[in-house]
Design a protein around this motif. Structure first.
Motif, PDB file in Angstrom:
ATOM      1  N   ALA A 109       1.019  -1.250  -0.150  1.00  0.00           N
ATOM      2  CA  ALA A 109       0.011   0.081   0.055  1.00  0.00           C
ATOM      3  C   ALA A 109       0.961   1.261   0.061  1.00  0.00           C
ATOM      4  O   ALA A 109       2.191   1.228   0.356  1.00  0.00           O
ATOM      5  CB  ALA A 109      -0.774   0.035   1.164  1.00  0.00           C
ATOM      6  N   PRO A 110       0.356   2.619  -0.466  1.00  0.00           N
ATOM      7  CA  PRO A 110       1.170   3.747  -0.253  1.00  0.00           C
ATOM      8  C   PRO A 110       1.594   3.905   0.879  1.00  0.00           C
ATOM      9  O   PRO A 110       1.243   3.657   2.060  1.00  0.00           O
ATOM     10  CB  PRO A 110       0.140   4.800  -0.895  1.00  0.00           C
ATOM     11  CG  PRO A 110      -0.872   4.041  -1.276  1.00  0.00           C
ATOM     12  CD  PRO A 110      -1.187   2.789  -0.771  1.00  0.00           C
ATOM     13  N   TRP A 111       2.871   4.535   1.146  1.00  0.00           N
ATOM     14  CA  TRP A 111       3.374   5.024   2.166  1.00  0.00           C
ATOM     15  C   TRP A 111       2.723   6.250   2.804  1.00  0.00           C
ATOM     16  O   TRP A 111       1.939   7.241   1.962  1.00  0.00           O
ATOM     17  CB  TRP A 111       4.901   5.295   1.996  1.00  0.00           C
ATOM     18  CG  TRP A 111       5.861   4.238   1.686  1.00  0.00           C
ATOM     19  CD1 TRP A 111       6.568   4.428   0.484  1.00  0.00           C
ATOM     20  CD2 TRP A 111       6.139   3.235   2.292  1.00  0.00           C
ATOM     21  NE1 TRP A 111       7.403   3.243   0.381  1.00  0.00           N
ATOM     22  CE2 TRP A 111       7.023   2.313   1.391  1.00  0.00           C
ATOM     23  CE3 TRP A 111       5.648   2.525   3.645  1.00  0.00           C
ATOM     24  CZ2 TRP A 111       7.513   1.242   1.954  1.00  0.00           C
ATOM     25  CZ3 TRP A 111       6.480   1.436   3.729  1.00  0.00           C
ATOM     26  CH2 TRP A 111       7.144   0.904   2.986  1.00  0.00           C
ATOM     27  N   MET A 112       2.429   6.240   4.153  1.00  0.00           N
ATOM     28  CA  MET A 112       1.740   7.640   4.648  1.00  0.00           C
ATOM     29  C   MET A 112       2.396   8.907   4.429  1.00  0.00           C
ATOM     30  O   MET A 112       3.706   8.591   4.820  1.00  0.00           O
ATOM     31  CB  MET A 112       1.532   7.291   6.224  1.00  0.00           C
ATOM     32  CG  MET A 112       0.580   8.571   6.725  1.00  0.00           C
ATOM     33  SD  MET A 112      -0.956   8.584   6.210  1.00  0.00           S
ATOM     34  CE  MET A 112      -1.510  10.031   6.714  1.00  0.00           C
ATOM     35  N   ASP A 113       1.903   9.881   3.827  1.00  0.00           N
ATOM     36  CA  ASP A 113       2.709  11.083   3.594  1.00  0.00           C
ATOM     37  C   ASP A 113       1.701  12.292   4.073  1.00  0.00           C
ATOM     38  O   ASP A 113       0.505  12.028   4.537  1.00  0.00           O
ATOM     39  CB  ASP A 113       3.231  10.976   2.359  1.00  0.00           C
ATOM     40  CG  ASP A 113       2.228  10.888   1.242  1.00  0.00           C
ATOM     41  OD1 ASP A 113       1.060  11.448   1.533  1.00  0.00           O
ATOM     42  OD2 ASP A 113       2.378  10.485   0.033  1.00  0.00           O
ATOM     43  N   ASP A 114       1.901  13.375   3.742  1.00  0.00           N
ATOM     44  CA  ASP A 114       1.472  14.581   4.041  1.00  0.00           C
ATOM     45  C   ASP A 114       0.026  14.760   3.234  1.00  0.00           C
ATOM     46  O   ASP A 114      -0.588  15.843   3.493  1.00  0.00           O
ATOM     47  CB  ASP A 114       2.317  15.783   3.938  1.00  0.00           C
ATOM     48  CG  ASP A 114       3.212  15.865   4.877  1.00  0.00           C
ATOM     49  OD1 ASP A 114       3.288  15.423   5.714  1.00  0.00           O
ATOM     50  OD2 ASP A 114       4.338  16.688   4.685  1.00  0.00           O
ATOM     51  N   LEU A 120      -4.983   8.917   0.123  1.00  0.00           N
ATOM     52  CA  LEU A 120      -4.212   7.923  -0.249  1.00  0.00           C
ATOM     53  C   LEU A 120      -5.040   6.383  -0.376  1.00  0.00           C
ATOM     54  O   LEU A 120      -4.839   5.575  -1.124  1.00  0.00           O
ATOM     55  CB  LEU A 120      -3.241   7.677   0.786  1.00  0.00           C
ATOM     56  CG  LEU A 120      -2.031   8.740   0.742  1.00  0.00           C
ATOM     57  CD1 LEU A 120      -1.014   8.680   1.914  1.00  0.00           C
ATOM     58  CD2 LEU A 120      -1.085   8.593  -0.356  1.00  0.00           C
ATOM     59  N   PHE A 121      -5.957   6.368   0.801  1.00  0.00           N
ATOM     60  CA  PHE A 121      -6.701   5.041   0.940  1.00  0.00           C
ATOM     61  C   PHE A 121      -7.539   5.023  -0.440  1.00  0.00           C
ATOM     62  O   PHE A 121      -7.569   3.845  -1.150  1.00  0.00           O
ATOM     63  CB  PHE A 121      -7.613   5.064   2.017  1.00  0.00           C
ATOM     64  CG  PHE A 121      -8.181   3.911   2.465  1.00  0.00           C
ATOM     65  CD1 PHE A 121      -7.487   2.806   3.187  1.00  0.00           C
ATOM     66  CD2 PHE A 121      -9.447   3.478   1.965  1.00  0.00           C
ATOM     67  CE1 PHE A 121      -7.889   1.484   3.337  1.00  0.00           C
ATOM     68  CE2 PHE A 121     -10.133   2.050   2.101  1.00  0.00           C
ATOM     69  CZ  PHE A 121      -9.255   1.414   2.874  1.00  0.00           C
ATOM     70  N   ARG A 149       4.252   2.051   8.450  1.00  0.00           N
ATOM     71  CA  ARG A 149       4.627   3.314   7.823  1.00  0.00           C
ATOM     72  C   ARG A 149       3.903   3.504   6.399  1.00  0.00           C
ATOM     73  O   ARG A 149       3.824   4.377   5.792  1.00  0.00           O
ATOM     74  CB  ARG A 149       5.974   3.684   7.619  1.00  0.00           C
ATOM     75  CG  ARG A 149       6.841   3.738   8.895  1.00  0.00           C
ATOM     76  CD  ARG A 149       8.323   4.354   8.378  1.00  0.00           C
ATOM     77  NE  ARG A 149       9.076   3.241   7.394  1.00  0.00           N
ATOM     78  CZ  ARG A 149       9.637   2.130   7.552  1.00  0.00           C
ATOM     79  NH1 ARG A 149       9.901   1.875   8.921  1.00  0.00           N
ATOM     80  NH2 ARG A 149      10.200   1.693   6.658  1.00  0.00           N
ATOM     81  N   SER A 150       3.241   2.091   5.935  1.00  0.00           N
ATOM     82  CA  SER A 150       2.311   2.433   4.927  1.00  0.00           C
ATOM     83  C   SER A 150       0.794   2.790   5.499  1.00  0.00           C
ATOM     84  O   SER A 150       0.619   2.641   6.775  1.00  0.00           O
ATOM     85  CB  SER A 150       2.003   1.077   4.230  1.00  0.00           C
ATOM     86  OG  SER A 150       1.598  -0.076   4.972  1.00  0.00           O
ATOM     87  N   ALA A 158      -5.914  -3.446   6.087  1.00  0.00           N
ATOM     88  CA  ALA A 158      -5.517  -4.586   5.047  1.00  0.00           C
ATOM     89  C   ALA A 158      -6.926  -4.929   4.414  1.00  0.00           C
ATOM     90  O   ALA A 158      -7.183  -4.976   3.265  1.00  0.00           O
ATOM     91  CB  ALA A 158      -4.492  -5.352   5.175  1.00  0.00           C
ATOM     92  N   HIS A 159      -7.698  -5.292   5.378  1.00  0.00           N
ATOM     93  CA  HIS A 159      -9.024  -5.981   4.904  1.00  0.00           C
ATOM     94  C   HIS A 159      -9.976  -4.992   4.534  1.00  0.00           C
ATOM     95  O   HIS A 159     -10.565  -5.167   3.531  1.00  0.00           O
ATOM     96  CB  HIS A 159      -9.519  -6.777   6.104  1.00  0.00           C
ATOM     97  CG  HIS A 159     -10.561  -7.531   5.784  1.00  0.00           C
ATOM     98  ND1 HIS A 159     -11.954  -7.280   5.976  1.00  0.00           N
ATOM     99  CD2 HIS A 159     -10.490  -8.819   5.210  1.00  0.00           C
ATOM    100  CE1 HIS A 159     -12.831  -8.260   5.531  1.00  0.00           C
ATOM    101  NE2 HIS A 159     -11.885  -9.227   5.094  1.00  0.00           N
ATOM    102  N   GLN A 160      -9.875  -3.735   5.132  1.00  0.00           N
ATOM    103  CA  GLN A 160     -10.730  -2.805   4.652  1.00  0.00           C
ATOM    104  C   GLN A 160     -10.433  -2.268   3.194  1.00  0.00           C
ATOM    105  O   GLN A 160     -11.196  -2.110   2.390  1.00  0.00           O
ATOM    106  CB  GLN A 160     -10.573  -1.545   5.593  1.00  0.00           C
ATOM    107  CG  GLN A 160     -11.597  -0.335   5.297  1.00  0.00           C
ATOM    108  CD  GLN A 160     -11.520   0.674   6.330  1.00  0.00           C
ATOM    109  OE1 GLN A 160     -10.744   0.440   7.345  1.00  0.00           O
ATOM    110  NE2 GLN A 160     -11.806   1.789   5.798  1.00  0.00           N
TER     111      GLN A 160
END
Length: 283
Positions: A109-114, A120-121, A149-150, A158-160
């Motif tokens: 999944a994408p890395w969490m960022d600003d 992102l989700f 960090r993702s 992940a299931h969501q």
């Protein structure tokens, strides 16, 4: 269950050396790290100078698949570094996997960022919906790795993200060590949440270390039998849940030399779970 090893945790070995060592230690298959950044003769490192890496090119993957199977080991999966949103990259890797009869490829999944979680989700959900279409076209399963960090550091997230998709097209890598760092949920509950989307397992362990004099604790990777994760309990819960897939060693600790570490992990895990007998018997 089947016992495999992920080549990312063997940075000092060449792929050919890894195949020999895995067969000798009694593993049944190898999950191959696929990346352009193939390590050299300098100081090995799991992420920045890893010799046990295969180029993301048809000829290189075909060659390593042939070498692996000649040694009577299975090719567990291909683990490329394809960014979330890179549909062309997924298509290329699925085509290579299909052409070499490899059942699955790893994605993240994408890395969490600003830009924020919700944006992102939403983008990742659209992307994995398309990945499911590609998986059906190429008959190659996509594996979403739970990763710190993702935006999917936990089973619930992940299931969501992918729980509405067919599990034979998009499954989840349950990474026990990553859950020590971020996203831990009770293992029994987590496996129940995943259900049929549990497609693959990574095992490693970690410890938390505090600085001298106090302060914020950080994690470090640790031996399989000496960390926060109760690996024997996880193996028991996997068996209880009826899991029959791959358990892939991803040990990033360095307390033992590489060959000794491979042998120890194989023996330790086999003490606590029933694994299929590999085609090649350890010497």
């Amino acid at each position: 269950m089947k016992l495999g090893i992920y080549s990312a945790c063997l940075p000092s070995l060449s792929p050919a050396e890894a195949i020999d060592a895995a067969a000798e230690a009694g593993y049944a298959g190898i999950e191959w790290r696929i990346a352009h950044d193939i390590g050299d003769s300098g100081t090995p490192h799991f992420l920045t100078n890893n010799r046990c890496t295969v180029a993301p090119e048809p000829r290189a993957v075909s060659d390593i698949c042939t070498r692996t199977r000649t040694a009577e080991l299975e090719v567990v999966a291909l683990s490329p570094y394809v960014d979330s949103g890179d549909a062309a990259g997924v298509k290329d890797m699925m085509r290579i996997a299909r052409d070499n009869a490899v059942p699955s490829i790893r994605l993240r999944a994408p890395w969490m960022d600003d830009s924020g979680f919700h944006r992102l989700f939403a983008e990742a959900r659209e992307f994995f919906d398309h990945v499911a279409t590609l998986a059906a076209r190429y008959d190659v399963q996509a594996l979403l790795e739970i990763h710190q960090r993702s935006i999917c550091p936990s089973v619930s997230l992940a299931h969501q993200l992918i729980g509405h998709l067919p599990p034979d097209r998009v499954g989840v890598i349950y990474d026990v060590g990553n859950l020590v760092v971020e996203g831990y949920e009770d293992h029994r509950m987590a496996l129940q949440i995943l259900g049929d989307h549990l497609a693959h397992v990574h095992v490693k362990n970690a410890q938390y270390v505090g600085p001298a004099g106090g302060g914020v604790w950080t994690h470090r990777w640790s031996p399989m039998d000496d960390g926060v994760a109760d690996i024997p309990r996880v193996l028991g819960l996997l068996a209880e849940a009826g899991y029959r897939g791959w358990v892939s060693v991803e040990d990033f600790s360095d307390s033992r030399p590489v060959h000794e570490r491979m042998q120890f992990n194989a023996e330790f895990l086999r003490q606590h779970a029933d694994f299929e007998t590999p085609l090649t018997q350890p010497l």
